[in-house]
Structure formats: C-alpha cells, structure tokens
Design an enzyme around this catalytic site. Structure first.
Site, mmCIF file in Angstrom:
data_model
loop_
_atom_site.group_PDB
_atom_site.id
_atom_site.type_symbol
_atom_site.label_atom_id
_atom_site.label_comp_id
_atom_site.label_asym_id
_atom_site.label_seq_id
_atom_site.Cartn_x
_atom_site.Cartn_y
_atom_site.Cartn_z
ATOM 1 C CB CYS A 89 -0.950 -0.132 1.163
ATOM 2 S SG CYS A 89 -1.923 -1.862 1.164
ATOM 3 N NE ARG A 204 -20.974 5.185 2.189
ATOM 4 C CZ ARG A 204 -20.157 4.689 2.265
ATOM 5 N NH1 ARG A 204 -19.471 4.606 1.167
ATOM 6 N NH2 ARG A 204 -19.525 4.646 3.478
ATOM 7 C CB SER A 231 -9.376 2.038 3.047
ATOM 8 O OG SER A 231 -8.760 0.986 3.015
ATOM 9 C CG HIS A 332 -6.183 2.342 0.352
ATOM 10 N ND1 HIS A 332 -5.293 2.890 -0.634
ATOM 11 C CD2 HIS A 332 -5.762 1.499 0.980
ATOM 12 C CE1 HIS A 332 -3.980 1.448 0.795
ATOM 13 N NE2 HIS A 332 -4.759 1.069 1.294
ATOM 14 C CB CYS A 362 -0.239 0.151 7.862
ATOM 15 S SG CYS A 362 -2.158 -0.118 7.484
#
Length: 376
Positions: A89, A204, A231, A332, A362
């Site tokens: 990530c 949202r 995510s 993400h 992370c």
C-alpha cells in the site's frame, strides 16, 4: 548540500469500484496525471530523468512496467525512462522517497514520482492468484496458514479496546471531514478531473451509527470490522514533481515543500497494520522534531483501528489527524494512495501555513513508510 523539494503535486479524483473511472485503462489514467503535472508546472517532459511509479497488482493491464507505458501513453519523449515498484500500500510513498534519494545523491535532477491502482480493472490479489506467495518456512515461523490484513485489523481493535461503536464513529467523522473539505474547495487545486469525475466519488453524506450497525462483519463472525469502517476499493492516481531546491530556483519554480525526512519500518507481520506507530517514532527521532512540531498527520485509513491505535500510542490530537478525512471516505487505490495522500498533505500544508506534516501508511508484511514534509 543538495535537498529534495516537491514542486507541485496533482491527483485524480478517486473513483469507486465500478464507478466513473471504470472504463479508463490504468496506463491512460497514469498518462493523464503525468500530463496534468506537466501542464501545471510548465515543465518540458524531456528534462525528466526518471518516472518512479508505485503499483501493487502488477498483472494484466498493470503489468509490464506501467511507468514506462504511462510515459509513452502521455506522448512524452522516448528518452524519458520509467520504473515501477511495490511496497504494497505504500508503493507510491516509497516512489517519492526513492525519487528524493536520487536527486539528493546527484544521480538525477528532476524525477516524477507517483502511482496508480485501478482496482476495478485489476482486482486486488490478482498478482498472487496462482498460489500462496509465502513459503512454508515463513508460515511455520509465525504459526499461521496465511496473513490477512482484515484479521490484523480485528486483532488491533481487540488489543486497543476499540469497540464497533468507536470504530463506526471514527468512520462517520472521516466522511464528514472529507465532505466538508470537498464542499469548501480544499481539493480543487490538487485535482485533475477525468471522465467527467471532478470529486472523490466515495464520499457519502448522511451516514449514521444505525446504518453502519446493519453491516455484517467480514473477517470474524463476532468481530467489529466491516465495509463501513474499512477503506473503499477504488481507482486513482497521483504524481509529484521532485527536484532540488537549487534546480527549482534555476527553473523559476516555487516549490510547495521540502522532503525533510523519509523512513521505512518493519513490525509484526501477523497483526500487520501496526507499522505506522513504529515508523512515526523512527521518523521523529531521525528528524529531531517532536510530535508537537507536526501540524498535520496523514495516517492511511486502511481500517479504522489503524489511525485510532496510532493516535492512542502517539498522543496526537484528533484535530491534526486526517483533517480532510481519509481512505474510509475517499477510497484507497493501493499503489496510488501514497502519492494521493502526499498530494493532499502538501496542499493542505500550503493552504493553511502548516510548517511540518507527517504521512504514514500501513503495508502488507508489517511494513510502514513515514515521511515528514517541511513547508517552503
């Protein structure tokens, strides 16, 4: 002494899975953001020494060194090279770190760093579909059949005593902050609209604890982690122009920020998501700065327990943590998230006169990057 500065940073709006960006090839999305960066800075692409691009699922349309493909798709000169990397990530955050290292060392003068992930077109896990990539020697060392970030999130929630209500309240706050930022135009200067998308698609309005309470947990039957406090699976890309302060002055550019400190840390690969705590400690120690010196923190919201546990351990105040919302609200897109977060952070620092900002994420395998930016 040479340094590394961010001349400008730009990102696409983040699209929902199957949403507005679903028909865009990832190389074309990357090319779009390269073109937007060149247009905004006025740079001649021919002077770019390298394009360093993060991408996690390097298969299918994202295979074959997508950095180079993106350069060609953007119509940039064939002389401009490109390389693609993964640190899960944190891939495009690592791309920025590598770009900074090459300009500081003198290997390069001008580098574009960023990343992309089109999770609609290249689903998560595609790159490892042919089998478990951890050998028995690693699995037996930790006494597991495999590693799961979702299970790690459940373990974090239990360790830090984070209830489902607390996690859901945090998630609602992420959406509220992202919505408020979007409505206030906080993202406008950093966005390069595409395919009719001008705003992060996942934000949202009107969520409630009651509505989140109806969602089923995913990783543990009696657990606390569900789609609403995790995510979003997304599509997106971001890019930053990296050079030295001296070169920027020679070109007449006014950089946003200096890359003050960049580190990477390793932590427990089973829980997997606690690395940002260790990375933050390492970055602060290396920089000589204190937590109170940092005016804004971007802690990637892979799952709500990640920033919440990080906040408990560091003692950072809530108003400085993800002030514009995070991945729970906006999404993400894996390999693109590091560059997207850094784009958000750099612009937020400039817009609000914040001297220091810290970003950490992370990453699979118990890793985490942390980068400290200094406003110029």
């Amino acid at each position: 002494m040479r340094d590394a500065v961010i001349v400008d940073a730009v990102r696409t709006p983040i699209g929902r899975r199957g949403g507005a960006l679903a028909d865009v090839h990832p190389a074309d999305l990357s090319a779009h953001i390269l073109t937007a960066l060149a247009d905004r800075t006025g740079i001649d692409p021919a002077i770019v020494d390298d394009v360093v691009w993060g991408c996690v699922s390097q298969s299918g349309e994202q295979a074959g060194n997508i950095a180079r493909t993106a350069v060609l798709a953007a119509g940039w000169p064939e002389s401009v090279p490109g390389t693609t990397l993964t640190r899960a990530c944190g891939s495009s955050q690592q791309a920025v770190s590598f770009a900074a290292a090459t300009v500081i060392s003198g290997q390069n003068d001008v580098v574009v760093a960023g990343g992309v992930e089109m999770m609609t077109r290249v689903p998560m896990g595609t790159a490892s579909k042919n089998g478990e990539h951890f050998p028995a020697s690693v699995l037996s060392r930790y006494g597991v059949d495999g590693f799961s970030q979702g299970v790690g999130a459940e373990m974090m929630a239990e360790k830090w005593g984070l209830t489902r209500t607390a996690l859901d309240e945090y998630s609602l706050r992420s959406h509220a902050r992202a919505d408020a930022a979007a409505e206030a135009g906080a993202f406008d200067r950093q966005l390069a609209p595409i395919a009719g998308l001008c705003r992060d698609e996942g934000i949202r309005r009107g969520g409630t604890l009651e509505s989140l309470g109806k969602l089923k947990t995913v990783f543990k039957e009696d657990g606390v982690i569900h789609a609403g406090n995790s995510s979003q699976i997304s599509d997106g890309a971001g890019a930053l122009l990296i050079t030295t302060g001296e070169h920027a002055a020679a070109q007449g550019w006014n950089p946003i920020a200096r890359i003050h400190t960049a580190v990477v840390a390793g932590d427990d690969p089973v829980v997997m998501l606690t690395g940002p705590i260790a990375a933050t400690e390492k970055a602060l120690a290396k920089s000589g700065l204190a937590l109170d010196d940092i005016g804004a923190f971007e802690v990637n919201e892979a799952f709500a327990p990640v920033p919440m546990a990080w906040q408990i351990e560091t003692g950072a105040t809530a108003d400085r943590l993800n002030p514009l919302g995070g991945a729970i609200a906006v999404g993400h897109p894996l390999g693109g998230s590091g560059a997207i977060l850094m784009t958000r952070l750099a612009h937020h620092m400039r817009d609000n006169g914040i001297r220091y900002g810290l970003q950490t994420m992370c990453e699979a395998g118990g890793l985490a990057n942390a980068t400290i930016l200094e406003l110029l």
